[in-house]
Design a protein around this motif. Structure first.
Motif, PDB file in Angstrom:
ATOM      1  N   ILE A 272     -32.876 -24.146 -12.435  1.00 55.31           N
ATOM      2  CA  ILE A 272     -34.134 -25.332 -12.447  1.00 55.31           C
ATOM      3  C   ILE A 272     -34.797 -25.058 -13.666  1.00 55.31           C
ATOM      4  N   VAL A 273     -35.136 -23.893 -14.093  1.00 59.36           N
ATOM      5  CA  VAL A 273     -36.118 -23.696 -15.315  1.00 59.36           C
ATOM      6  C   VAL A 273     -35.461 -24.120 -16.541  1.00 59.36           C
ATOM      7  N   THR A 274     -34.073 -23.746 -16.789  1.00 63.23           N
ATOM      8  CA  THR A 274     -33.299 -24.006 -18.124  1.00 63.23           C
ATOM      9  C   THR A 274     -32.902 -25.479 -18.089  1.00 63.23           C
ATOM     10  N   ASP A 275     -32.460 -26.061 -17.068  1.00 64.14           N
ATOM     11  CA  ASP A 275     -31.892 -27.554 -17.104  1.00 64.14           C
ATOM     12  C   ASP A 275     -32.400 -28.386 -15.873  1.00 64.14           C
ATOM     13  N   PRO A 276     -33.634 -28.684 -15.629  1.00 61.06           N
ATOM     14  CA  PRO A 276     -34.076 -29.463 -14.665  1.00 61.06           C
ATOM     15  C   PRO A 276     -33.508 -30.848 -14.440  1.00 61.06           C
ATOM     16  N   VAL A 277     -33.329 -31.379 -15.721  1.00 63.69           N
ATOM     17  CA  VAL A 277     -32.523 -32.572 -15.584  1.00 63.69           C
ATOM     18  C   VAL A 277     -31.211 -32.565 -14.908  1.00 63.69           C
ATOM     19  N   LEU A 278     -30.428 -31.435 -15.205  1.00 63.97           N
ATOM     20  CA  LEU A 278     -29.201 -31.543 -14.555  1.00 63.97           C
ATOM     21  C   LEU A 278     -29.145 -31.146 -12.799  1.00 63.97           C
ATOM     22  N   VAL A 279     -30.314 -30.543 -12.495  1.00 61.75           N
ATOM     23  CA  VAL A 279     -30.542 -30.114 -11.231  1.00 61.75           C
ATOM     24  C   VAL A 279     -30.864 -31.337 -10.627  1.00 61.75           C
ATOM     25  N   LEU A 280     -31.683 -32.252 -11.097  1.00 63.68           N
ATOM     26  CA  LEU A 280     -32.285 -33.453 -10.562  1.00 63.68           C
ATOM     27  C   LEU A 280     -30.771 -34.363 -10.312  1.00 63.68           C
ATOM     28  N   LEU A 281     -30.060 -34.491 -11.231  1.00 65.41           N
ATOM     29  CA  LEU A 281     -28.767 -35.214 -11.270  1.00 65.41           C
ATOM     30  C   LEU A 281     -27.802 -34.662 -10.073  1.00 65.41           C
ATOM     31  N   VAL A 282     -27.814 -33.349 -10.007  1.00 61.20           N
ATOM     32  CA  VAL A 282     -26.810 -32.691  -8.834  1.00 61.20           C
ATOM     33  C   VAL A 282     -27.450 -33.152  -7.535  1.00 61.20           C
ATOM     34  N   LEU A 283     -28.813 -33.189  -7.325  1.00 61.76           N
ATOM     35  CA  LEU A 283     -29.243 -33.537  -6.211  1.00 61.76           C
ATOM     36  C   LEU A 283     -29.043 -35.155  -5.745  1.00 61.76           C
ATOM     37  N   ILE A 284     -29.076 -35.970  -6.695  1.00 62.79           N
ATOM     38  CA  ILE A 284     -29.035 -37.178  -6.663  1.00 62.79           C
ATOM     39  C   ILE A 284     -27.399 -37.614  -6.166  1.00 62.79           C
ATOM     40  N   ALA A 285     -26.618 -36.897  -6.983  1.00 65.90           N
ATOM     41  CA  ALA A 285     -24.911 -36.854  -6.766  1.00 65.90           C
ATOM     42  C   ALA A 285     -24.563 -36.241  -5.353  1.00 65.90           C
ATOM     43  N   LEU A 286     -25.202 -35.350  -4.605  1.00 71.60           N
ATOM     44  CA  LEU A 286     -24.775 -34.941  -3.336  1.00 71.60           C
ATOM     45  C   LEU A 286     -24.546 -35.578  -2.193  1.00 71.60           C
ATOM     46  N   PRO A 287     -25.225 -36.754  -1.936  1.00 68.65           N
ATOM     47  CA  PRO A 287     -24.659 -37.407  -0.759  1.00 68.65           C
ATOM     48  C   PRO A 287     -23.387 -38.224  -1.200  1.00 68.65           C
ATOM     49  N   LEU A 288     -22.958 -38.407  -2.514  1.00 69.58           N
ATOM     50  CA  LEU A 288     -21.825 -39.117  -3.148  1.00 69.58           C
ATOM     51  C   LEU A 288     -20.597 -38.096  -2.805  1.00 69.58           C
ATOM     52  N   LEU A 289     -20.968 -36.808  -3.319  1.00 67.11           N
ATOM     53  CA  LEU A 289     -19.755 -35.831  -3.245  1.00 67.11           C
ATOM     54  C   LEU A 289     -19.417 -35.578  -1.734  1.00 67.11           C
ATOM     55  N   VAL A 290     -20.364 -35.553  -0.577  1.00 66.39           N
ATOM     56  CA  VAL A 290     -20.164 -35.392   0.707  1.00 66.39           C
ATOM     57  C   VAL A 290     -19.254 -36.799   1.077  1.00 66.39           C
ATOM     58  N   ARG A 291     -19.685 -37.849   0.745  1.00 66.41           N
ATOM     59  CA  ARG A 291     -19.080 -39.096   1.104  1.00 66.41           C
ATOM     60  C   ARG A 291     -17.555 -38.792   0.636  1.00 66.41           C
ATOM     61  N   ALA A 292     -17.373 -38.532  -0.568  1.00 66.40           N
ATOM     62  CA  ALA A 292     -16.171 -38.361  -1.368  1.00 66.40           C
ATOM     63  C   ALA A 292     -15.124 -37.538  -0.498  1.00 66.40           C
ATOM     64  N   ALA A 293     -15.848 -36.505  -0.143  1.00 69.32           N
ATOM     65  CA  ALA A 293     -15.272 -35.441   0.599  1.00 69.32           C
ATOM     66  C   ALA A 293     -14.534 -35.859   1.813  1.00 69.32           C
ATOM     67  N   ARG A 294     -15.262 -36.441   2.674  1.00 70.45           N
ATOM     68  CA  ARG A 294     -15.002 -36.912   3.840  1.00 70.45           C
ATOM     69  C   ARG A 294     -13.932 -38.168   3.708  1.00 70.45           C
ATOM     70  N   ALA A 295     -13.926 -38.768   2.621  1.00 67.41           N
ATOM     71  CA  ALA A 295     -13.042 -39.894   2.341  1.00 67.41           C
ATOM     72  C   ALA A 295     -11.495 -39.158   2.144  1.00 67.41           C
TER      73      ALA A 295
END
Length: 296
Positions: A272-295
């Motif tokens: 979080i401290v070293t790369d907050p932008v990447l963390v934000l993008l990971v949080l945004i992508a998590l629902p898509l990851l779960v959906r892709a895993a289920r699909a």
């Protein structure tokens, strides 16, 4: 411009971005943990051992201050020693193998993203990697972490190409990258197996046990010679350093850490401290990851 030439040019660009001023920092002068203010003090150990190999030999059994150094497999020290043998003893030569590992891992992730998704995804992957402080730092210091990262990326890339590892060359690729991780950072090199297991659980696919056993056989063939040599030549030293101290003592009962944070919060806080932008993008992508895993 041919496809291969474009890849070569891109690789050189990655090398330049990651390696500019590679030799400027003093040994152990870089912060490996900028949050706690801890410098890369282990770099001096690897530098001493690699320089000794380059000048005096004894490649099968690296030494530090005249004593056998068998706490970890010697791949990092071998690569740094070969580099120093060719280029001369210097900070630049010491760090070149890790820079190459970081550049190859970055290039592989770019090519993987482009083949799997799109050019835009690949371009953003490249940008985020090169701009990530931890990725950038560990591509520039003589540590085992980037070798492990390359091994994990390569192993998972082989699995993505062939989920069941049914093709012979993918079995060899997966096993070879496992061996790279093991010879760089011990049992941490087996992490791709854990990732493959989680992947099969999430996607409800059958674990390709037969192919995994074949890949592990390839891994064993590669890593066994050095381990057997040490077990035969220096059994007590190998058992004490490699097994008792590194695997059992540090693995099961880690020493007291300089930070009171637990292991999960320790790494999450630094991400979080070293790369907050990447963390934000990971949080945004998590629902898509779960959906892709289920699909899947």
């Amino acid at each position: 411009m041919t496809h291969r030439l474009k890849i070569a040019v891109l690789f050189l660009l990655i090398l330049l971005l990651l390696g500019f001023g590679l030799q400027w920092a003093e040994l152990a002068g870089v912060f490996s943990d900028s949050v706690s203010g801890i410098r890369a003090q282990d770099e001096t150990t690897y530098a001493s051992s690699a320089a000794h190999l380059a000048m005096y030999g004894g490649w099968m059994t690296p030494k530090v201050l005249g004593l056998f150094y068998l706490v970890k497999p010697p791949l990092l020290i071998w690569l740094a020693g070969i580099s120093m043998k060719i280029l001369g003893v210097s900070r630049f030569a010491l760090r070149v193998p890790i820079l190459l590992a970081g550049a190859f891992a970055t290039l592989l992730l770019f090519l993987w993203s482009r083949a799997r998704y799109s050019r835009w995804t690949a371009a953003f992957t490249l940008i985020f990697l090169v701009a990530n402080p931890l990725w950038h730092t560990f591509s520039r210091i003589c540590y085992t972490d980037m070798l492990l990262a390359l091994a994990m990326v390569g192993a998972l890339w082989a699995v993505d190409r062939d989920n069941t590892l049914s093709e012979r060359h993918n079995i060899f690729l997966f096993g070879g990258f496992l061996a790279l991780g093991l010879m760089a950072k011990n049992v941490a090199g087996l992490l791709p197996l854990a990732v493959l297991l989680v992947f099969c659980l999430l996607t409800r696919r059958r674990l390709p046990l037969v192919s995994i056993v074949k890949s592990c056989a390839v891994t064993a063939v590669i890593v066994a010679p050095w381990h057997l040599y040490q077990l035969i030549s220096h059994p007590r030293w190998f058992w004490t350093d490699y097994v008792q101290i590194q695997l059992l003592e540090f693995g099961l009962r880690p020493p007291i850490q300089p930070s009171p944070d637990g292991p999960v919060w320790f790494y999450l806080k630094r991400l979080i401290v070293t790369d907050p932008v990447l963390v934000l993008l990971v949080l945004i992508a998590l629902p898509l990851l779960v959906r892709a895993a289920r699909a899947g």
